[in-house]
Design an enzyme around this catalytic site. Structure first.
Site, PDB file in Angstrom:
ATOM      1  N   TYR A 176      31.090  -4.060  26.643  1.00  0.00           N
ATOM      2  CA  TYR A 176      32.217  -4.778  25.761  1.00  0.00           C
ATOM      3  C   TYR A 176      33.381  -3.808  25.987  1.00  0.00           C
ATOM      4  CZ  TYR A 176      33.759  -7.820  21.899  1.00  0.00           C
ATOM      5  OH  TYR A 176      34.119  -8.580  21.145  1.00  0.00           O
ATOM      6  N   ARG A 192      44.410 -14.589  28.546  1.00  0.00           N
ATOM      7  CA  ARG A 192      45.072 -13.308  27.882  1.00  0.00           C
ATOM      8  C   ARG A 192      43.899 -12.648  27.660  1.00  0.00           C
ATOM      9  NH1 ARG A 192      42.678 -11.395  24.045  1.00  0.00           N
ATOM     10  NH2 ARG A 192      43.052 -12.947  22.329  1.00  0.00           N
ATOM     11  N   LYS A 229      30.262 -10.991  25.924  1.00  0.00           N
ATOM     12  CA  LYS A 229      30.340 -11.580  24.428  1.00  0.00           C
ATOM     13  C   LYS A 229      28.856 -12.299  24.639  1.00  0.00           C
ATOM     14  CE  LYS A 229      34.503 -11.550  23.031  1.00  0.00           C
ATOM     15  NZ  LYS A 229      34.928 -11.216  21.577  1.00  0.00           N
ATOM     16  N   GLU A 285      37.556 -18.586  24.224  1.00  0.00           N
ATOM     17  CA  GLU A 285      37.580 -16.808  24.419  1.00  0.00           C
ATOM     18  C   GLU A 285      38.838 -16.711  25.207  1.00  0.00           C
ATOM     19  OE1 GLU A 285      35.617 -14.854  22.519  1.00  0.00           O
ATOM     20  OE2 GLU A 285      37.203 -13.472  23.122  1.00  0.00           O
ATOM     21  N   ASP A 286      39.635 -15.963  24.567  1.00  0.00           N
ATOM     22  CA  ASP A 286      40.894 -15.497  25.395  1.00  0.00           C
ATOM     23  C   ASP A 286      41.719 -16.462  26.105  1.00  0.00           C
ATOM     24  OD1 ASP A 286      39.915 -12.937  24.233  1.00  0.00           O
ATOM     25  OD2 ASP A 286      39.797 -11.904  26.218  1.00  0.00           O
ATOM     26  N   ASP A 312      37.018 -18.278  19.311  1.00  0.00           N
ATOM     27  CA  ASP A 312      36.755 -16.787  18.690  1.00  0.00           C
ATOM     28  C   ASP A 312      37.827 -15.711  18.306  1.00  0.00           C
ATOM     29  OD1 ASP A 312      34.721 -14.584  18.600  1.00  0.00           O
ATOM     30  OD2 ASP A 312      35.569 -13.586  20.297  1.00  0.00           O
ATOM     31  N   ASP A 313      39.026 -15.592  19.117  1.00  0.00           N
ATOM     32  CA  ASP A 313      40.198 -14.956  18.761  1.00  0.00           C
ATOM     33  C   ASP A 313      40.860 -15.371  17.494  1.00  0.00           C
ATOM     34  OD1 ASP A 313      40.049 -13.303  21.445  1.00  0.00           O
ATOM     35  OD2 ASP A 313      40.186 -15.351  22.237  1.00  0.00           O
ATOM     36  N   ASN A 315      42.823  -4.694  21.380  1.00  0.00           N
ATOM     37  CA  ASN A 315      41.769  -4.261  22.619  1.00  0.00           C
ATOM     38  C   ASN A 315      42.530  -4.229  24.002  1.00  0.00           C
ATOM     39  OD1 ASN A 315      39.686  -3.986  20.597  1.00  0.00           O
ATOM     40  ND2 ASN A 315      39.658  -6.222  20.607  1.00  0.00           N
ATOM     41  N   ASN A 349      35.925  -5.789  14.731  1.00  0.00           N
ATOM     42  CA  ASN A 349      35.939  -6.694  16.081  1.00  0.00           C
ATOM     43  C   ASN A 349      35.246  -7.938  15.821  1.00  0.00           C
ATOM     44  OD1 ASN A 349      34.971  -7.526  18.689  1.00  0.00           O
ATOM     45  ND2 ASN A 349      36.333  -5.620  19.329  1.00  0.00           N
TER      46      ASN A 349
HETATM   47  N1  LIG Z   1      39.577  -6.934  17.043  1.00  0.00           N
HETATM   48  C1  LIG Z   1      39.446  -8.119  17.597  1.00  0.00           C
HETATM   49  O1  LIG Z   1      38.305  -8.550  17.157  1.00  0.00           O
HETATM   50  C2  LIG Z   1      40.528  -8.946  18.211  1.00  0.00           C
HETATM   51  C3  LIG Z   1      41.565  -8.378  18.631  1.00  0.00           C
HETATM   52  N2  LIG Z   1      42.323  -9.141  19.342  1.00  0.00           N
HETATM   53  C4  LIG Z   1      43.616  -8.414  20.111  1.00  0.00           C
HETATM   54  O2  LIG Z   1      44.627  -8.934  19.445  1.00  0.00           O
HETATM   55  C5  LIG Z   1      45.600  -8.926  20.380  1.00  0.00           C
HETATM   56  C6  LIG Z   1      46.591 -10.107  20.684  1.00  0.00           C
HETATM   57  O3  LIG Z   1      45.680 -11.367  21.017  1.00  0.00           O
HETATM   58  P1  LIG Z   1      46.229 -12.808  20.728  1.00  0.00           P
HETATM   59  O4  LIG Z   1      46.855 -13.187  19.564  1.00  0.00           O
HETATM   60  O5  LIG Z   1      45.023 -13.574  21.184  1.00  0.00           O
HETATM   61  O6  LIG Z   1      47.525 -12.731  21.806  1.00  0.00           O
HETATM   62  P2  LIG Z   1      48.746 -13.580  21.938  1.00  0.00           P
HETATM   63  O7  LIG Z   1      49.254 -13.428  23.333  1.00  0.00           O
HETATM   64  O8  LIG Z   1      48.410 -14.940  21.358  1.00  0.00           O
HETATM   65  O9  LIG Z   1      49.589 -12.883  20.676  1.00  0.00           O
HETATM   66  C7  LIG Z   1      50.206 -11.563  20.885  1.00  0.00           C
HETATM   67  C8  LIG Z   1      51.353 -11.679  19.763  1.00  0.00           C
HETATM   68  O10 LIG Z   1      51.646 -10.163  19.816  1.00  0.00           O
HETATM   69  C9  LIG Z   1      53.262 -10.438  19.708  1.00  0.00           C
HETATM   70  N3  LIG Z   1      53.791  -8.760  20.371  1.00  0.00           N
HETATM   71  C10 LIG Z   1      53.772  -8.532  21.700  1.00  0.00           C
HETATM   72  N4  LIG Z   1      54.364  -7.395  21.808  1.00  0.00           N
HETATM   73  C11 LIG Z   1      54.700  -7.134  20.537  1.00  0.00           C
HETATM   74  C12 LIG Z   1      55.317  -5.913  20.132  1.00  0.00           C
HETATM   75  N5  LIG Z   1      55.897  -4.985  20.697  1.00  0.00           N
HETATM   76  N6  LIG Z   1      55.679  -5.713  18.694  1.00  0.00           N
HETATM   77  C13 LIG Z   1      55.196  -6.999  17.844  1.00  0.00           C
HETATM   78  N7  LIG Z   1      54.413  -7.993  18.548  1.00  0.00           N
HETATM   79  C14 LIG Z   1      54.256  -8.048  19.573  1.00  0.00           C
HETATM   80  C15 LIG Z   1      53.680 -11.258  20.529  1.00  0.00           C
HETATM   81  O11 LIG Z   1      54.894 -12.023  20.186  1.00  0.00           O
HETATM   82  C16 LIG Z   1      52.352 -12.461  20.148  1.00  0.00           C
HETATM   83  O12 LIG Z   1      52.930 -12.951  18.879  1.00  0.00           O
HETATM   84  C17 LIG Z   1      45.115  -8.344  21.850  1.00  0.00           C
HETATM   85  O13 LIG Z   1      45.292  -7.298  22.230  1.00  0.00           O
HETATM   86  C18 LIG Z   1      43.543  -8.661  21.598  1.00  0.00           C
HETATM   87  O14 LIG Z   1      42.750  -7.925  22.194  1.00  0.00           O
HETATM   88  C19 LIG Z   1      42.267 -10.522  19.519  1.00  0.00           C
HETATM   89  C20 LIG Z   1      40.989 -11.005  19.055  1.00  0.00           C
HETATM   90  C21 LIG Z   1      40.189 -10.303  18.332  1.00  0.00           C
HETATM   91  C1  LIG Z   2      37.747  -8.725  20.778  1.00  0.00           C
HETATM   92  C2  LIG Z   2      38.505  -9.851  21.141  1.00  0.00           C
HETATM   93  O1  LIG Z   2      38.056 -11.080  21.367  1.00  0.00           O
HETATM   94  C3  LIG Z   2      39.712  -9.698  21.957  1.00  0.00           C
HETATM   95  O2  LIG Z   2      40.395  -8.550  21.966  1.00  0.00           O
HETATM   96  O3  LIG Z   2      40.317 -10.626  22.586  1.00  0.00           O
HETATM   97 MG   LIG Z   3      38.915 -12.406  22.779  1.00  0.00          MG
END
Ligand SMILES: NC(=O)C1=CN([C@@H]2O[C@H](COP(=O)(O)OP(=O)(O)OC[C@H]3O[C@@H](n4cnc5c(N)ncnc54)[C@H](O)[C@@H]3O)[C@@H](O)[C@H]2O)C=CC1
Ligand SMILES: CC(=O)C(=O)O
Ligand SMILES: [Mg+2]
Length: 578
Positions: free
Chosen positions: A99, A152, A170, A241-242, A264-265, A427, A471
């Site tokens: 993971y 993504r 996952k 997912e993603d 999930d996200d 991540n 996470n």
């Molecule tokens: N810890 C966890 O469980 C999870 C973490 N994530 C992480 O969250 C991140 C985003 O995922 P999503 O929202 O699905 O992607 P997404 O592509 O839908 O959204 C990304 C957002 O970040 C913004 N962004 C990009 N560059 C930026 C910057 N320099 N400053 C401020 N904002 C900026 C974009 O405008 C957009 O609104 C990924 O890196 C993912 O790994 C996502 C799901 C779960």
């Molecule tokens: C953890 C997760 O689902 C993500 O980073 O997209």
């Molecule tokens: Mg994800």
């Protein structure tokens, strides 16, 4: 219920090469006889403990995380029982391989490290054929499907069909952490193309080499797939997912009231992040129902950012201390890649953009994001400026943009509050908004810290500063188990809220005092049991459960009994009638 025997019509090499049946060297002499494998494996029967010794020794010889990933995949492809035993016994260490963070690298390299197929792919070649194709999957019972379109992948962008490792990873956690049976899971890639130039130009790329479908073509593709799955597996839970924003939201809204599914996200991330924010209230000796008094910055306005903030807003409304949802929105300041979602009619604070009439290019934001627009603040303010103005108590990173929690911003935050809650949740590790070391250094060791991918605890001025991992892996296995055991027909917002509250209440006073917000990945099975029991209760309360509760068994007992455990059981050969 624990299976006491397993049956098969297979024989000889077919048994040895089936990872769901194979026990490697552990087949007893009588099994070797019955299954026609006498002489096809080394003579000495070695039980699982010896196999684990050998496997751990070999794993330790892998030099890089990617080598370990390939090693683990090979083990999963030969002997799933042993794979899951190893994974469960070493969950903290090996979740970092199968993971995040290593799975991110494995996705980037998928087309070059590819060896053996796992899961199902549906591509543009398959339009009109999906309903028939679903029957190629060899198992009649599927409980959980994780599906991605690879648009993504973590914070790594569009990886097309290479995203397959994410559903596989996952689902491994569903089995190891949630006790779902390995025969009942199905990883899926919807190969709707990729806009990743490097992959499009790479002759080894394994997905279809065309650009992504968009609009009606895209949505009708997903519709065909959902209908095909519903036809064969009407009870399966589908985890999206993603998927890129706004597809992620559009698909969720399209299907969430029609089938048993969730994103999930958006939703599991929201549950676990809310759990972290609530536990951080407790860690600061504040009442858990005072969420409305927090000042929260969220950097990232995509699926995860909006999803997490919606969960926090729902909780504020539920706690009843805000008069309206609108009032709750005022407690969260959201930034995207341009900076604060503020008022373009005020221009930018540094005068680089004059006031606009209407929303200007902020008109690209949709209604979900516009709820957070701050009318009294300049549009596009930098994070550091926003921090100085609002003195946040909590900062969340869901941007996929490494380093956006700058030293200036975090130091300014630490000037305003005693215990800054710093959650860079993107991540894999190298996409994190700041490192654990930076967070503790810039807050003089006072931060309550959690990241999306694991960091080690940090020693700062002689004190060990605790690192948490927030996470969605902490929430989806238990949620899926609860849905599966109750045979809930839908996944509801209430289930995510209750998941959050359950996780938020898992740390002891002592742990909270030391900066630990909830048990880590090593305790995932325990967390899942609690979450699943609560999700089951909600399913029954909401009238969604379709499974009859057996009499005289507690819900927790039922959950415990339902969880698959990796152990070898005698294999019986049935006569094949074909
Ligand atoms: N810890 C966890 O469980 C999870 C973490 N994530 C992480 O969250 C991140 C985003 O995922 P999503 O929202 O699905 O992607 P997404 O592509 O839908 O959204 C990304 C957002 O970040 C913004 N962004 C990009 N560059 C930026 C910057 N320099 N400053 C401020 N904002 C900026 C974009 O405008 C957009 O609104 C990924 O890196 C993912 O790994 C996502 C799901 C779960
Ligand atoms: C953890 C997760 O689902 C993500 O980073 O997209
Ligand atoms: Mg994800």
């Amino acid at each position: 219920m624990e299976t006491m025997v397993q049956t098969t019509t297979k024989h000889g090499m077919d048994v040895i090469h089936d990872p769901l049946l194979s026990k490697g060297t552990a087949f007893s002499l009588s099994e070797r006889e019955r299954l026609g494998i006498r002489g096809l494996v080394p003579p000495r029967t070695q039980e699982m403990d010896k196999q684990l010794q050998r496997i751990i020794r070999n794993l330790r010889e892998c030099r890089t995380p990617l080598e370990k990933f390939i090693f683990m995949t090979a083990l999963q492809d030969r002997n799933e029982t042993l794979y899951y035993r190893l994974l469960i016994d070493n969950l903290e260490e090996l979740s970092q391989i199968i993971y995040t963070p290593t799975v991110g690298l494995a996705c980037q390299r998928f087309h070059s490290i590819y060896r053996r197929s796992r899961g199902m792919y549906f591509s543009t070649l398959d339009r009109g054929q999906m309903a028939a194709m679903v029957h190629n999957w060899p198992h009649d019972q599927v409980d959980v499907i994780v599906v991605t379109d690879g648009s993504r992948v973590l914070g790594l962008g569009d990886l097309g069909a290479n995203g397959m490792q994410i559903p596989i990873g996952k689902l491994s956690l569903y089995v190891a952490g949630g006790g779902i049976r390995p025969t009942s899971i199905l990883p899926v890639v919807l190969d709707v193309g990729t806009n990743n130039e490097e992959l499009l130009n790479d002759p080894l790329y394994l997905g279809m080499g065309h650009r992504r479908l968009e609009g009606e073509e895209y949505y009708s593709f997903v519709d065909e797939w959902v209908a095909a799955i519903q036809n064969r597996y009407p009870n399966a839970l589908i985890q999206f997912e993603d998927f890129k924003y706004p597809h992620a939201y559009n698909l969720l809204h399209k299907y969430q009231d029609k089938i048993c599914c969730f994103n999930d996200d958006i939703q599991s991330t929201s549950a676990v992040a809310l759990a972290g924010v609530l536990a951080a209230l407790k860690a600061r000796s504040l009442p858990i129902d005072n969420l409305n008094e927090e000042r929260i910055i969220c950097v990232g306005a995509g699926s995860a950012g909006v999803g997490v903030c919606e969960g926090i807003i729902d909780c504020m409304v539920e706690q009843g201390k805000v008069k309206s949802r609108e009032e709750a929105y005022k407690r969260i300041w959201m930034l995207d890649q341009h900076g604060l979602i503020g008022n373009p009619n005020l221009g930018t604070s540094d005068g680089t953009k004059p006031p606009t009439i209407g929303l200007g290019d902020r008109a690209n934001l949709d209604e979900r994001q516009l709820c957070y627009l701050k009318k009294d603040m300049h549009d596009r303010m930098s994070l550091e400026d926003v921090v100085k103005v609002i003195k946040p108590t909590v900062i969340l990173g869901l941007s996929g943009a490494p380093g956006v929690f700058t030293e200036g911003a975090i130091r300014a935050m630490a000037d305003g509050v005693e215990k800054p809650v710093v959650f860079p949740l993107s991540n894999p590790t190298h996409q994190s908004e700041c490192t654990a070391e930076q967070a503790f250094k810039w807050t003089d060791g006072r931060a309550i810290f959690a990241s999306g991918s694991p960091f080690k605890d940090v020693e700062y001025k002689g004190k060990i500063c605790k690192v948490n991992q927030i996470n969605n892996a902490m929430s989806f296995p238990g949620l899926g188990l609860g849905v599966t055991v109750s045979r809930s027909s839908r996944v509801t917002g209430k289930m995510f809220m209750e998941t959050a509250i359950t996780i938020a209440n898992m740390a002891s006073e002592e742990q909270l005092k030391s900066g630990i917000l909830f048990p880590g990945v090593a305790a995932l099975r325990e967390v899942s049991k609690e979450v699943a029991a609560r999700v089951c209760e909600v399913a029954y309360d909401q009238g969604l459960a379709r499974a009859q509760l057996p009499k005289g068994v507690s819900l927790k007992g039922l959950i415990e009994e339902s969880m698959w455990k990796p152990a070898y059981v005698p294999t019986i050969r049935l006569e094949s009638h074909s």
